[in-house]
Design a protein around this motif. Structure first.
Motif, PDB file in Angstrom:
ATOM      1  N   VAL A 179       0.850  -1.360  -0.002  1.00 54.82           N
ATOM      2  CA  VAL A 179       0.093   0.085  -0.173  1.00 54.82           C
ATOM      3  C   VAL A 179       0.861   1.138   0.074  1.00 54.82           C
ATOM      4  O   VAL A 179       0.736   2.069  -1.090  1.00 54.82           O
ATOM      5  N   SER A 180       1.657   1.507   1.204  1.00 54.28           N
ATOM      6  CA  SER A 180       2.428   2.943   1.185  1.00 54.28           C
ATOM      7  C   SER A 180       3.363   2.878  -0.104  1.00 54.28           C
ATOM      8  O   SER A 180       3.392   4.048  -0.842  1.00 54.28           O
ATOM      9  N   THR A 181       4.372   1.991  -0.280  1.00 55.19           N
ATOM     10  CA  THR A 181       5.179   2.287  -1.428  1.00 55.19           C
ATOM     11  C   THR A 181       4.273   2.172  -2.862  1.00 55.19           C
ATOM     12  O   THR A 181       4.699   2.777  -3.856  1.00 55.19           O
ATOM     13  N   GLY A 182       3.397   1.454  -2.786  1.00 57.91           N
ATOM     14  CA  GLY A 182       2.446   1.418  -4.194  1.00 57.91           C
ATOM     15  C   GLY A 182       1.635   2.660  -4.409  1.00 57.91           C
ATOM     16  O   GLY A 182       1.819   3.355  -5.433  1.00 57.91           O
ATOM     17  N   TYR A 183       1.227   3.260  -3.259  1.00 64.64           N
ATOM     18  CA  TYR A 183       0.766   4.767  -3.581  1.00 64.64           C
ATOM     19  C   TYR A 183       1.610   5.761  -3.846  1.00 64.64           C
ATOM     20  O   TYR A 183       1.464   6.464  -4.813  1.00 64.64           O
ATOM     21  N   ALA A 184       3.045   5.482  -3.187  1.00 60.22           N
ATOM     22  CA  ALA A 184       3.925   6.613  -3.638  1.00 60.22           C
ATOM     23  C   ALA A 184       4.177   6.490  -4.992  1.00 60.22           C
ATOM     24  O   ALA A 184       4.465   7.459  -5.554  1.00 60.22           O
ATOM     25  N   SER A 185       4.369   5.255  -5.449  1.00 59.27           N
ATOM     26  CA  SER A 185       4.866   4.967  -6.898  1.00 59.27           C
ATOM     27  C   SER A 185       3.782   5.615  -7.887  1.00 59.27           C
ATOM     28  O   SER A 185       4.294   6.277  -8.900  1.00 59.27           O
ATOM     29  N   ASN A 186       2.494   5.490  -7.565  1.00 60.56           N
ATOM     30  CA  ASN A 186       1.465   5.881  -8.309  1.00 60.56           C
ATOM     31  C   ASN A 186       1.611   7.514  -8.554  1.00 60.56           C
ATOM     32  O   ASN A 186       1.182   8.151  -9.356  1.00 60.56           O
ATOM     33  N   LEU A 187       2.203   8.164  -7.342  1.00 59.19           N
ATOM     34  CA  LEU A 187       1.856   9.516  -7.247  1.00 59.19           C
ATOM     35  C   LEU A 187       3.106  10.173  -7.757  1.00 59.19           C
ATOM     36  O   LEU A 187       3.030  11.226  -8.475  1.00 59.19           O
ATOM     37  N   VAL A 188       4.267   9.471  -7.875  1.00 61.62           N
ATOM     38  CA  VAL A 188       5.461   9.919  -8.397  1.00 61.62           C
ATOM     39  C   VAL A 188       6.020   9.784  -9.558  1.00 61.62           C
ATOM     40  O   VAL A 188       6.892   9.867 -10.216  1.00 61.62           O
ATOM     41  N   ASN A 189       5.018   8.795 -10.266  1.00 66.42           N
ATOM     42  CA  ASN A 189       5.137   8.459 -11.651  1.00 66.42           C
ATOM     43  C   ASN A 189       4.167   9.024 -12.567  1.00 66.42           C
ATOM     44  O   ASN A 189       3.051   8.549 -12.473  1.00 66.42           O
ATOM     45  N   GLN A 190       4.433  10.234 -12.904  1.00 67.08           N
ATOM     46  CA  GLN A 190       3.574  10.818 -13.696  1.00 67.08           C
ATOM     47  C   GLN A 190       3.894  11.615 -15.007  1.00 67.08           C
ATOM     48  O   GLN A 190       5.136  11.300 -15.361  1.00 67.08           O
ATOM     49  N   PRO A 191       3.313  11.802 -15.966  1.00 63.23           N
ATOM     50  CA  PRO A 191       3.659  12.258 -17.397  1.00 63.23           C
ATOM     51  C   PRO A 191       4.639  13.375 -17.404  1.00 63.23           C
ATOM     52  O   PRO A 191       5.413  13.220 -18.356  1.00 63.23           O
TER      53      PRO A 191
END
Length: 365
Positions: free
Chosen positions: A239-251
């Motif tokens: 959850v925590s690292t997964g959420y972080a990944s989605n937030l900091v991987n942007q176009p």
């Protein structure tokens, strides 16, 4: 992009019982199960029973293969029993879930994930690693975020301990890589958006759990005990690292990973004997990251932590020699990590050597 999607999640030893309630929101009637052979064996029967009792059709159970290759993705996309399902359920670890996510993406379907191990954060991320048939890195894929994660801590505690061990190794990379990549972006004149600031904060929030619960959680998995420590580590990874990944991987920006994963990806160029799990190699890559930036205290902390859990602290422990560094570097220079957070080649080589020297000294004590 102004829309950020995060996976909902259920966790605990009885979380599969919540499947019918969760599915109501998605208005589906048929499900295809994709996963690894062992992963499906650990969980599929219970899930299928719950689905059938509640009136859902299961179009089949499909073994993804043994690696998240484009050819395995293509085979599943072409399977009519996969294609006719309303939703995909993915079971397994990183490579199985990455394959299932890409299948769902190419078929335009939602996916729910059932991590049977927690070796990395793939269960909740909108990014995949796709390999060539020779198992070297091909590219990253960008599927949709899984809509829900079912984190059954009993299943995770009963899985082979090596995957939990490797998950800790991968997990310790998130906070320092995101923090460093974001900082380097700012040093080049970038200004962090709200999403970037939030992603960095979430990444940093995951750090302490690994150091606080890592040893206890590892022992509990060895004893197949779904404890609080196992739960805390599983949630930190999934959850925590997964959420972080989605937030900091942007176009418009990418802070998801940098030097530690550039090192890991570079090592896929070197043919080695034995099994070298992603997270285990990344844990040494974290040492490389800290060595690169001269962060002596953090380098020592990670090295001692790695040693305490049996994670690698030397090149030899991941099947590499100093003579392999040139090949590692050549592929590292082609990675997404290098593209977004460039590094000096001589300094990167020196950092690998420094991390290796620190590890050798530690092992000799």
């Amino acid at each position: 992009m102004t829309t950020n999607n995060m996976s909902n999640y259920s966790y605990g030893v009885d979380c599969f019982q919540e499947i019918p309630q969760v599915l109501k929101s998605y208005h589906v009637r048929s499900v295809a199960l994709i996963g690894g052979e062992k992963a499906l064996a650990s969980s599929a029967d219970q899930v299928v029973e719950i689905l059938k009792v509640n009136g859902y059709e299961v179009t089949g159970q499909f073994i993804y293969g043994t690696d998240s290759t484009q050819s395995n993705i293509d085979k599943l996309v072409a399977n009519p029993d996969v294609a006719r399902a309303d939703i995909i359920f993915g079971f397994g670890g990183g490579r199985a879930l990455d394959t299932a996510k890409m299948v769902a993406h190419e078929l335009g379907k939602d996916i729910m994930t059932f991590p049977t191990i927690c070796s990395n954060c793939s269960a909740g991320t909108a990014i995949t690693v796709i390999y060539k048939d020779d198992h070297s890195l091909l590219k990253y894929g960008y599927p949709e975020t899984p809509v829900h994660i079912f984190i059954n801590t009993k299943v995770i505690a009963e899985a082979p301990v090596k995957y939990f061990w490797a998950g800790i190794g991968d997990g310790i990379s998130k906070a320092p890589e995101v923090e460093r990549a974001a900082y380097e972006y700012e040093q080049r004149g970038g200004v962090l958006s709200h999403t970037g600031v939030l992603g960095r904060a979430v990444a940093l929030s995951s750090k302490d759990a690994f150091y606080e619960y890592g040893q206890e959680g590892l022992k509990d998995v060895e004893n197949h005990k779904p404890s609080k420590a196992v739960e805390e580590i599983a949630l930190a990874i999934l959850v925590s690292t997964g959420y972080a990944s989605n937030l900091v991987n942007q176009p418009d920006f990418y802070f998801n990973s940098c030097h530690a994963h550039a090192f890991y990806n570079g090592t896929t160029a070197v043919k080695r004997e034995g099994e070298h799990l992603h997270g285990a190699v990344v844990s040494f890559g974290v040492m490389v990251l800290h060595a690169y930036f001269g962060e002596t205290e953090e380098l020592s902390k990670v090295a001692h932590f790695n040693k305490s859990l049996g994670l690698p602290v030397t090149l030899a422990e991941i099947g590499l020699a100093e003579s392999d560094i040139a090949a590692v570097l050549n592929l590292a220079l082609e990675t997404n990590e290098y593209k977004h957070t460039p590094f000096e080649t001589d300094r990167f080589t020196a950092a690998i050597l420094k991390a290796n020297q620190v590890g050798q000294t530690l092992l000799s004590v």
